[in-house]
Design an enzyme around this catalytic site. Structure first.
Site, PDB file in Angstrom:
ATOM      1  CD  GLU A  47       7.933 -21.722   8.171  1.00 21.35           C
ATOM      2  OE1 GLU A  47       7.821 -21.286   9.340  1.00 21.35           O
ATOM      3  OE2 GLU A  47       8.225 -21.004   7.212  1.00 21.35           O
ATOM      4  CG  ASP A  58      13.750 -17.076   2.438  1.00 24.10           C
ATOM      5  OD1 ASP A  58      13.477 -17.014   3.644  1.00 24.10           O
ATOM      6  OD2 ASP A  58      13.098 -17.748   1.618  1.00 24.10           O
ATOM      7  CE1 TYR A 170       6.762 -15.179   9.865  1.00 26.30           C
ATOM      8  CE2 TYR A 170       6.441 -17.478   9.266  1.00 26.30           C
ATOM      9  CZ  TYR A 170       7.281 -16.407   9.489  1.00 26.30           C
ATOM     10  OH  TYR A 170       8.635 -16.561   9.330  1.00 26.30           O
TER      11      TYR A 170
END
Lengths: 259, 388
Positions: A47, A58, A170
């Protein structure tokens, strides 16, 4: 038709193994060497993060790597140009925030990815309800759009999310942003089990999977793991050799475990 | 048909708005949307909110006619005095609404972002009143230039965290508040401070601020017998502007939202997606969000609420901008002529009015004075020199 990424993951799973997908921040100085080190040490796919000014999913490590990459002049275009020259023999996906896609235009971004040899995209701030137009453009260009399943999703939502997923699902490992944790959250395996029940797609756990032991624990339920901050921290602090050693160690742990 | 949009489940104002958030937050946004609609339709909730706005925040806020400045500029200038609300700005309207809703939803904790500190102070105040835990994220640059408000929030029992990522201003505070919310969504309500973010925030926050426009509409009818010719407000995210505009979108009044030259999202931006919404956004050629630059921390935001983008796109409202120099001049102008020290944010609206007055001679201009300038006095002292 099964896409390139899903096919590669299925080969690993059908052979009785577990999938390992490391994350590398594109454009970070020396990132290509780290990416090669991942590929050489047993990654099934990689990725590539396309840095964005406002990465809300993040934590500090990937934020920092993104900021350094941006300050070094990285752009989506420059990263894809470098990707085009890579020949690492495993599928490459990008992780990018939606404004990068929207700004370029759906069709153009999808075809730019394909032209660079990228086969899949993960867009963490594009939930199911907003994803239709992008997914259609990506499907048409042969780019697999990985969908995220979150621990907060009610049961009725999960099948709708997984039905739209390409490549793999995911499964978000915890409530929170990317980053290393001292232990695997119990929500990681709980959600992976819920997701496995509603889909035949490969299910990979990401966010908060920090070391080989946690990867093995997650794979007791899931088909594989995505490892981001733990890889990126080594890229920042130690460089490609340490990244390769780390990924190789996780690979050996996954291969050595009995399932 | 009203120009005021009630968005459907897709959260759209025309092409703008939506809900671009991580999957983890989608159920929370849906839950909030349902809870807000339920509360907004419930006379008990509305009665409780009206009561608290009256008894605690000091509503209704009055109109003040600026005879001195009006005469000087050749216009009739009327201020809507949101600066006289408890905590010193319009922000309290939204915050009381959201915290009352958070309690109703069983949340124990709120997080908020703040730029100038006004929304942070209002959030800390409401949290203290309602018995909620409160954490406020504030860009490190703003922590420095708004030290008084930081202390005020701490005094009220809130935890203030300086945000050192990105441009270290309002947009980064929003990022950090969203990251907190992703991790704590089950117990925490994100008390977003403007008409921005993912659906239902732009709509919900506007509804909580409609009281400004609804009051002003009735007050103008009493005072003038008609709506004013021009309605002016400053725009960062745009909550005070949407509040007052909502009372006048369906009249003939000209609507003007004044942005800082260094954060002119509508004029200089392009449609983009950040902080959960599609709206005009200052960005570079690759879609990276640019940093805004303004003397006022509260307007230091590269985007704008989606309803403003919509009103701009249909030509119903206009979004000019003014420079920091014009703002500093206007800050002093209102102080000297009327004895009212405006927040630097509102000084943007004053600056536009002062600049454009020659083309509005004889017209009635209603300006939303959304906050008082006490918080800016130390910064202005640095800019102007203490002895001036």
């Amino acid at each position: 038709m099964t896409g390139t990424l899903e096919s590669a993951l299925r080969r690993r799973i059908d052979g009785g193994g577990k999938c390992l997908v490391p994350y590398v921040t594109g454009g970070y100085p020396g990132w290509v060497d780290s990416l090669r080190a991942c590929a050489a040490n047993g990654a099934d796919a990689i990725e590539i993060g396309i840095p964005f000014s406002d990465p809300v999913m993040d934590g500090p490590v990937i934020q920092q790597s993104s900021q350094v990459a941006l300050e070094a002049g990285a752009t989506p275009v420059s990263i894809l140009q470098e990707v085009r020259t890579l020949d690492v023999g495993i599928p490459l996906a990008v992780m990018c925030y939606y404004n990068t896609v929207f700004h370029a235009g759906h069709e153009r971004f999808a075809s730019d990815l394909r032209a660079a040899g990228v086969v899949a995209a993960i867009v963490p701030d594009l939930p199911l309800e907003e994803a239709g137009d992008w997914c259609a453009a990506a499907d048409a260009a042969g780019v697999e759009t990985v969908m995220l399943a979150a621990p907060t999703a009610p049961d009725e939502r999960l099948p709708r999310v997984t039905a739209r997923a390409r490549g793999f699902v995911y499964s978000v490992g915890l409530l929170g942003v990317t980053g290393e944790r001292t232990s695997l959250s119990s929500t990681a395996t709980a959600l992976a089990a819920r997701v496995k029940k509603v889909t035949a797609m490969p299910v990979l756990v990401g966010v908060g999977v920090s070391n080989a032991e946690q990867a093995v624990e997650a794979c007791r339920v899931a088909d594989g793991v995505i490892m981001g901050a733990s890889v990126v921290r080594r890229m920042i602090e130690e460089g490609p050799d340490a990244v390769g050693d780390f990924v190789g160690g996780v690979r050996r742990a996954l291969d050595g475990a009995t399932w | 048909m009203s120009v005021l949009v009630t968005p459907g489940p897709d959260g759209r104002f025309g092409d703008f708005g939506g809900r671009f958030v991580p999957e983890t937050l989608v159920p929370a946004c849906q839950e909030l949307e349902a809870a807000f609609e339920d509360a907004w339709a419930d006379p008990v909730f509305r009665g409780d909110l009206d009561h608290i706005l009256r008894e605690y925040a000091g509503r209704p806020s009055m109109l003040t006619e600026c005879h001195n400045l009006g005469r000087q500029l050749g216009i009739r200038l009327i201020l809507k005095r949101e600066d006289l609300n408890h905590t010193g700005s319009h922000k309290i309207n939204n915050v009381l609404g959201q915290t009352l809703l958070a309690k109703r939803m069983g949340k124990k904790r709120i997080v908020a972002e703040t730029g100038a500190g006004q929304h942070g102070v209002a959030s800390a105040t409401a949290a203290a009143l309602m018995g909620l835990e409160c954490k406020v994220y504030m860009g490190a640059v703003d922590v420095e230039r708004q030290a008084l408000n930081v202390f005020r929030m701490r005094l009220l029992g809130a935890e203030v965290e300086a945000v050192h990522s990105g441009s270290r201003t309002l947009k980064d505070a929003v990022n950090e508040a969203m990251r907190d919310w992703v991790a704590t969504v089950e117990s925490t309500h994100y008390c977003l401070g403007s008409v921005m973010g993912p659906h239902p925030y732009p709509y919900m926050v506007r509804q909580f601020h409609r009281v400004i426009g609804d009051e002003a509409f009735a007050q103008c009818n009493d005072l003038l017998g008609a709506p004013p010719g021009v309605v002016v407000a400053c725009v960062g995210g745009g909550s005070n502007a949407m509040g007052i505009f909502s009372g006048f979108v369906d009249t003939q009044a000209r609507l003007v939202g004044v942005e800082p030259a260094g954060g002119a999202a509508v004029k200089r931006g392009q449609p983009g997606v950040v902080h959960g919404m599609k709206s005009y956004l200052m960005q570079d050629e690759h879609g990276q969000v640019q940093e805004a630059h303004s003397v006022s921390a509260g307007l230091d935001y590269p985007g704008v609420g989606p309803e403003h983008s919509y009103l701009a796109s249909i030509g119903r409202a206009e979004y000019p901008n003014v420079t920091d120099d014009e703002v500093i001049e206007a800050f002093q102008l209102l102080s000297r002529t009327e004895g009212i020290i405006p927040a630097l944010e509102c000084a943007h609206a004053v600056a536009w009015i002062a600049r454009e007055a020659p083309s509005m001679q004889g017209q009635t201009v209603l300006m939303n004075l959304s906050g008082r300038g006490d918080k800016d006095v130390a910064q202005m002292m640095d800019i102007l020199g203490g002895g001036q």
